[in-house]
Design a protein around this motif. Structure first.
Motif, PDB file in Angstrom:
ATOM      1  N   SER A 110       0.858  -1.181   0.000  1.00 11.30           N
ATOM      2  CA  SER A 110       0.000   0.000   0.000  1.00 11.30           C
ATOM      3  C   SER A 110       0.896   1.234   0.000  1.00 11.30           C
ATOM      4  O   SER A 110       1.817   1.333   0.818  1.00 11.30           O
ATOM      5  CB  SER A 110      -0.905  -0.007   1.240  1.00 11.30           C
ATOM      6  N   THR A 111       0.637   2.155  -0.924  1.00 14.50           N
ATOM      7  CA  THR A 111       1.535   3.295  -1.139  1.00 14.50           C
ATOM      8  C   THR A 111       0.820   4.623  -0.944  1.00 14.50           C
ATOM      9  O   THR A 111      -0.322   4.790  -1.390  1.00 14.50           O
ATOM     10  CB  THR A 111       2.133   3.244  -2.555  1.00 14.50           C
ATOM     11  N   VAL A 112       1.488   5.558  -0.295  1.00 13.53           N
ATOM     12  CA  VAL A 112       0.960   6.910  -0.098  1.00 13.53           C
ATOM     13  C   VAL A 112       0.730   7.551  -1.461  1.00 13.53           C
ATOM     14  O   VAL A 112       1.642   7.618  -2.289  1.00 13.53           O
ATOM     15  CB  VAL A 112       1.946   7.766   0.726  1.00 13.53           C
ATOM     16  N   SER A 113      -0.484   8.004  -1.695  1.00 12.22           N
ATOM     17  CA  SER A 113      -0.798   8.657  -2.963  1.00 12.22           C
ATOM     18  C   SER A 113      -0.829  10.173  -2.822  1.00 12.22           C
ATOM     19  O   SER A 113      -0.534  10.905  -3.762  1.00 12.22           O
ATOM     20  CB  SER A 113      -2.156   8.166  -3.493  1.00 12.22           C
ATOM     21  N   ASN A 114      -1.216  10.652  -1.636  1.00  6.56           N
ATOM     22  CA  ASN A 114      -1.254  12.092  -1.380  1.00  6.56           C
ATOM     23  C   ASN A 114      -0.574  12.378  -0.045  1.00  6.56           C
ATOM     24  O   ASN A 114      -0.969  11.830   0.986  1.00  6.56           O
ATOM     25  CB  ASN A 114      -2.706  12.592  -1.321  1.00  6.56           C
ATOM     26  N   THR A 115       0.427  13.224  -0.073  1.00  4.86           N
ATOM     27  CA  THR A 115       1.152  13.550   1.150  1.00  4.86           C
ATOM     28  C   THR A 115       0.305  14.467   2.033  1.00  4.86           C
ATOM     29  O   THR A 115      -0.695  15.036   1.596  1.00  4.86           O
ATOM     30  CB  THR A 115       2.485  14.237   0.831  1.00  4.86           C
ATOM     31  N   THR A 116       0.715  14.591   3.286  1.00  3.61           N
ATOM     32  CA  THR A 116       0.016  15.445   4.245  1.00  3.61           C
ATOM     33  C   THR A 116       0.892  16.639   4.615  1.00  3.61           C
ATOM     34  O   THR A 116       2.107  16.620   4.372  1.00  3.61           O
ATOM     35  CB  THR A 116      -0.332  14.646   5.523  1.00  3.61           C
ATOM     36  N   PRO A 117       0.307  17.684   5.203  1.00  5.96           N
ATOM     37  CA  PRO A 117       1.099  18.886   5.541  1.00  5.96           C
ATOM     38  C   PRO A 117       2.205  18.622   6.556  1.00  5.96           C
ATOM     39  O   PRO A 117       3.190  19.350   6.609  1.00  5.96           O
ATOM     40  CB  PRO A 117       0.042  19.843   6.106  1.00  5.96           C
ATOM     41  N   GLY A 118       2.030  17.621   7.412  1.00  9.18           N
ATOM     42  CA  GLY A 118       3.040  17.348   8.430  1.00  9.18           C
ATOM     43  C   GLY A 118       3.120  15.869   8.743  1.00  9.18           C
ATOM     44  O   GLY A 118       2.307  15.058   8.280  1.00  9.18           O
ATOM     45  N   TRP A 119       4.129  15.510   9.559  1.00 10.15           N
ATOM     46  CA  TRP A 119       4.324  14.113   9.966  1.00 10.15           C
ATOM     47  C   TRP A 119       3.536  13.755  11.217  1.00 10.15           C
ATOM     48  O   TRP A 119       3.233  12.581  11.452  1.00 10.15           O
ATOM     49  CB  TRP A 119       5.812  13.852  10.233  1.00 10.15           C
ATOM     50  N   ASP A 120       3.263  14.740  12.040  1.00 14.71           N
ATOM     51  CA  ASP A 120       2.709  14.430  13.351  1.00 14.71           C
ATOM     52  C   ASP A 120       1.502  15.270  13.732  1.00 14.71           C
ATOM     53  O   ASP A 120       1.155  15.387  14.900  1.00 14.71           O
ATOM     54  CB  ASP A 120       3.789  14.581  14.422  1.00 14.71           C
ATOM     55  N   VAL A 121       0.867  15.882  12.740  1.00 13.93           N
ATOM     56  CA  VAL A 121      -0.335  16.676  13.002  1.00 13.93           C
ATOM     57  C   VAL A 121      -1.407  16.316  11.980  1.00 13.93           C
ATOM     58  O   VAL A 121      -1.096  15.977  10.840  1.00 13.93           O
ATOM     59  CB  VAL A 121      -0.039  18.191  12.925  1.00 13.93           C
ATOM     60  N   PRO A 122      -2.681  16.349  12.391  1.00 14.41           N
ATOM     61  CA  PRO A 122      -3.749  16.090  11.434  1.00 14.41           C
ATOM     62  C   PRO A 122      -3.831  17.231  10.415  1.00 14.41           C
ATOM     63  O   PRO A 122      -3.242  18.295  10.648  1.00 14.41           O
ATOM     64  CB  PRO A 122      -4.992  16.019  12.321  1.00 14.41           C
ATOM     65  N   PRO A 123      -4.513  17.012   9.276  1.00 13.75           N
ATOM     66  CA  PRO A 123      -5.379  15.862   9.003  1.00 13.75           C
ATOM     67  C   PRO A 123      -4.598  14.654   8.478  1.00 13.75           C
ATOM     68  O   PRO A 123      -3.472  14.802   7.987  1.00 13.75           O
ATOM     69  CB  PRO A 123      -6.312  16.411   7.917  1.00 13.75           C
ATOM     70  N   THR A 124      -5.237  13.491   8.578  1.00 11.30           N
ATOM     71  CA  THR A 124      -4.669  12.287   7.990  1.00 11.30           C
ATOM     72  C   THR A 124      -5.223  12.100   6.583  1.00 11.30           C
ATOM     73  O   THR A 124      -6.277  12.642   6.239  1.00 11.30           O
ATOM     74  CB  THR A 124      -5.020  11.042   8.821  1.00 11.30           C
ATOM     75  N   ASN A 125      -4.502  11.340   5.787  1.00 14.80           N
ATOM     76  CA  ASN A 125      -5.002  10.910   4.480  1.00 14.80           C
ATOM     77  C   ASN A 125      -5.209   9.403   4.515  1.00 14.80           C
ATOM     78  O   ASN A 125      -4.837   8.739   5.485  1.00 14.80           O
ATOM     79  CB  ASN A 125      -4.029  11.304   3.367  1.00 14.80           C
ATOM     80  N   GLU A 126      -5.778   8.864   3.450  1.00 17.31           N
ATOM     81  CA  GLU A 126      -6.085   7.440   3.393  1.00 17.31           C
ATOM     82  C   GLU A 126      -5.414   6.799   2.184  1.00 17.31           C
ATOM     83  O   GLU A 126      -5.278   7.420   1.135  1.00 17.31           O
ATOM     84  CB  GLU A 126      -7.597   7.224   3.273  1.00 17.31           C
ATOM     85  N   MET A 127      -5.007   5.553   2.362  1.00 12.62           N
ATOM     86  CA  MET A 127      -4.544   4.739   1.240  1.00 12.62           C
ATOM     87  C   MET A 127      -5.080   3.326   1.452  1.00 12.62           C
ATOM     88  O   MET A 127      -5.305   2.910   2.586  1.00 12.62           O
ATOM     89  CB  MET A 127      -3.014   4.728   1.135  1.00 12.62           C
ATOM     90  N   SER A 128      -5.315   2.610   0.356  1.00  8.84           N
ATOM     91  CA  SER A 128      -5.922   1.290   0.470  1.00  8.84           C
ATOM     92  C   SER A 128      -5.220   0.270  -0.417  1.00  8.84           C
ATOM     93  O   SER A 128      -4.620   0.605  -1.435  1.00  8.84           O
ATOM     94  CB  SER A 128      -7.402   1.341   0.065  1.00  8.84           C
ATOM     95  N   THR A 129      -5.299  -0.976   0.020  1.00  3.62           N
ATOM     96  CA  THR A 129      -4.953  -2.116  -0.806  1.00  3.62           C
ATOM     97  C   THR A 129      -6.003  -3.175  -0.526  1.00  3.62           C
ATOM     98  O   THR A 129      -6.813  -3.028   0.390  1.00  3.62           O
ATOM     99  CB  THR A 129      -3.535  -2.646  -0.509  1.00  3.62           C
TER     100      THR A 129
END
Length: 207
Positions: A110-129
């Motif tokens: 399962s691979t990150v398709s969209n990065t997030t603004p930070g490593w340790d703060v929300p919001p989270t994104n989703e990825m699926s397999t």
């Protein structure tokens, strides 16, 4: 006029397919909080000071998913054998991947398709397999790929509209292939994709 009518028919058919029950959101059967798994270092539950992060499920997440890390969940139970969506809620400023291993089957990637603004703060994104699970209790192991994986908040196991085994994802390829052409889900997916391409071509030609 005939060309416009054909385009309208294709668009109507495409809309009908996209609203069909087998493409609708499915039931979440199991939710696994990342911090509740059996965690192997260097991965660790964060924040390490015992505080919580607002906007993160359970207020905690698993970070430092560097090589050698793993998260294991035992006794993950599903009602029947078959294919299930495995959704990961993550935070990552880079395109990273994880390997998901169920029981003794090969790994799915399962691979990150969209990065997030930070490593340790929300919001989270989703990825699926999509994973294959046995009826009853299963063991799921999540490990980082390459130089490391994303920070992970939680995982969801979602009932697929059709059961049936999917192919295993190779560690060398970040893509999946459904090997069973007789699968109804397989045929419907490619039929819908084909209709979408037809609509696109017709719209371009009508300009």
């Amino acid at each position: 006029m005939k060309n416009r009518y054909s385009i309208w028919r294709l668009m109507s058919l495409g809309a009908a397919l996209m609203t069909a029950p087998w493409l609708q959101a499915q039931d979440v059967l199991v939710t696994l909080e990342a911090e509740k798994g059996i965690i192997t270092l260097p991965a660790k539950v964060k924040p390490v000071d015992g505080s919580t992060v607002e906007g993160i499920s359970g207020g905690k997440y698993v970070g430092d998913n560097d090589p050698g890390s793993s998260i294991v969940f035992n006794d993950v139970e599903v009602p029947e054998a078959g294919t299930y969506e495995f959704k990961t809620y993550y935070m990552s400023m880079q395109n990273r991947s994880i390997a998901v291993k169920v029981n003794n089957y090969s790994e799915y990637i399962s691979t990150v398709s969209n990065t997030t603004p930070g490593w340790d703060v929300p919001p989270t994104n989703e990825m699926s397999t999509y994973i294959y699970m046995d009826k009853g209790k299963n063991t799921i192991k999540i490990t980082p790929m390459g130089s490391g994986g994303p920070n992970m908040d939680k995982f969801e196991i979602i009932r697929a509209s059709e059961t049936g085994r999917v192919s295993y994802r190779s560690r060398s390829r970040n893509r999946s292939i459904i090997r069973k052409p007789e699968s109804k889900t397989y045929r419907r997916f490619f039929r819908c994709r084909s209709i979408g391409r037809q609509i696109y071509r017709r719209l371009r030609l009508s300009r």
